[in-house]
Design a protein around this motif. Structure first.
Motif, PDB file in Angstrom:
ATOM      1  N   PRO A  19       1.721  10.830  -3.873  1.00 61.88           N
ATOM      2  CA  PRO A  19       2.117  12.081  -2.871  1.00 61.88           C
ATOM      3  C   PRO A  19       1.361  13.205  -3.340  1.00 61.88           C
ATOM      4  O   PRO A  19       1.196  14.200  -2.374  1.00 61.88           O
ATOM      5  N   ASP A  20       0.588  13.462  -4.567  1.00 59.06           N
ATOM      6  CA  ASP A  20       0.113  14.636  -4.888  1.00 59.06           C
ATOM      7  C   ASP A  20      -1.420  14.575  -4.281  1.00 59.06           C
ATOM      8  O   ASP A  20      -2.009  15.757  -4.394  1.00 59.06           O
ATOM      9  N   ARG A  21      -1.931  13.402  -3.827  1.00 59.33           N
ATOM     10  CA  ARG A  21      -3.336  13.645  -3.407  1.00 59.33           C
ATOM     11  C   ARG A  21      -3.388  13.172  -1.989  1.00 59.33           C
ATOM     12  O   ARG A  21      -4.132  12.373  -1.359  1.00 59.33           O
ATOM     13  N   LEU A  22      -2.399  13.683  -1.067  1.00 59.27           N
ATOM     14  CA  LEU A  22      -2.376  13.168   0.256  1.00 59.27           C
ATOM     15  C   LEU A  22      -3.570  13.786   0.914  1.00 59.27           C
ATOM     16  O   LEU A  22      -3.838  15.020   0.893  1.00 59.27           O
ATOM     17  N   TYR A  40       1.059  -1.429   0.117  1.00 59.15           N
ATOM     18  CA  TYR A  40       0.189   0.190   0.076  1.00 59.15           C
ATOM     19  C   TYR A  40       1.051   1.201  -0.073  1.00 59.15           C
ATOM     20  O   TYR A  40       0.652   2.306  -0.579  1.00 59.15           O
ATOM     21  N   ARG A  41       1.867   1.080   0.532  1.00 59.35           N
ATOM     22  CA  ARG A  41       2.999   2.127   0.437  1.00 59.35           C
ATOM     23  C   ARG A  41       3.308   2.753  -0.686  1.00 59.35           C
ATOM     24  O   ARG A  41       3.261   3.962  -0.983  1.00 59.35           O
ATOM     25  N   GLU A  42       3.675   1.617  -1.504  1.00 54.85           N
ATOM     26  CA  GLU A  42       4.268   2.087  -2.833  1.00 54.85           C
ATOM     27  C   GLU A  42       2.891   2.611  -3.704  1.00 54.85           C
ATOM     28  O   GLU A  42       3.330   3.112  -4.848  1.00 54.85           O
ATOM     29  N   GLN A  43       1.372   2.283  -3.328  1.00 50.24           N
ATOM     30  CA  GLN A  43       0.568   2.660  -4.200  1.00 50.24           C
ATOM     31  C   GLN A  43      -0.112   4.222  -3.836  1.00 50.24           C
ATOM     32  O   GLN A  43      -0.724   4.616  -4.478  1.00 50.24           O
ATOM     33  N   ILE A  44       0.772   4.710  -2.886  1.00 47.14           N
ATOM     34  CA  ILE A  44       0.242   6.213  -2.408  1.00 47.14           C
ATOM     35  C   ILE A  44       0.527   7.239  -3.581  1.00 47.14           C
ATOM     36  O   ILE A  44       1.648   7.194  -3.942  1.00 47.14           O
TER      37      ILE A  44
END
Ligand code: IPE
Ligand code: IPE
Ligand code: MG
Length: 247
Positions: A9-12, A3-7
């Motif tokens: 970063p521009d939509r946190l 899941y970490r890799e699926q994040i």
């Protein structure tokens, strides 16, 4: 893929709120005392703070103790208050190192003096931090918060400081404990309970809700990222149509 890799970063989410539930059940499953569940729960809070910092979250609000929790057995309440005081003392150097600023919401006056003083000391010390805002809800009740806001607004009205027409939804927001923070984008509740338990009723008006069976002491980076990925796959419409949002 984790899941970490699926994040993305521009939509946190800018602000995550968490109802940290399930310490007691976590302990019972292991034949331990409830208190040991709370101790493990503190470790999970420490990890969450580090993980939220690492991901670049700006606001993190955690529900640590509700006004209803005062009605638990006295021994548990006392142990929780001692744990709170000890934890804040032990954790303040790390908060400073990680550029975390501590805040509290709730009726702090009802805490035992030691816990209150330690919290206030840490709030003061970490006020120089410019990274994550960690907001701890302590002796917190959303209905109490709204009642208090209405009482304060009524007083201002009576004193002639404001007129009836001045009272808007923003006026109410500005009189809540959370006046300086944006509303949460994402609410996470652990332990499988599907309720809000008197938490941020006003502020959650358009928050995305996420419930997980994971018990609080087991909540780690992968669980956090899983909740964020779920959030990122949703469409927040705020009452509009999907077509309007995509334009
Ligand atoms: C959450 O865990 C911590 C507090 C409310 C202080 P609980 O103590 O509610 O754990 P459960 O719900 O009994 O498992
Ligand atoms: C909510 O958990 C409050 C906190 C996490 C501090 P509770 O365990 O007190 O909630 P209920 O009673 O199950 O709704
Ligand atoms: Mg509980």
């Amino acid at each position: 893929m984790t899941y970490r890799e699926q994040i993305r970063p521009d939509r946190l989410p800018q602000h995550i709120a968490v109802i940290m539930d399930g310490n007691g059940r976590w302990a019972r499953q292991r034949g331990l005392h409830r208190y040991e569940g709370h101790q493990e729960g503190v470790k999970a809070v420490r990890k969450l703070t580090e993980n939220a910092t690492e991901l670049g979250i700006k606001y993190l609000t955690i529900y640590a103790f509700s006004t209803e929790n005062w009605f638990r057995p006295k021994a548990e309440v006392d142990a929780l208050m001692d744990l709170l005081a000890d934890t804040v003392v032990k954790q303040t150097p790390d908060l400073l190192k990680n550029n975390v600023r501590l805040h509290t919401i709730g009726d702090l006056d009802s805490l035992p003096e030691k816990a209150r003083e330690k919290m206030q000391q840490s709030i003061k010390e970490t006020s120089v931090s410019t990274g994550l805002n960690l907001i701890v809800a302590l002796s917190y009740s959303s209905k109490q918060e709204i009642t208090r806001a209405v009482q304060n607004i009524a007083r201002e009205l009576k004193d002639g400081k404001i007129s009836e027409q001045d009272i808007t939804a923003d006026t109410i927001s500005q009189h809540l404990y959370t006046s300086e923070f944006p509303d949460p984008d994402l609410l996470i509740r652990t332990s499988g309970e599907l309720r809000i338990s008197n938490f941020l009723l006003w502020q959650l008006a358009y928050t995305e809700l996420y419930f997980t069976p994971c018990l609080w002491p087991d909540f780690d980076m992968e669980e956090l990222c899983r909740a964020i990925v779920d959030y990122q796959n949703r469409e927040r419409r705020f009452g509009k149509t999907s077509e309007q949002i995509k334009q």
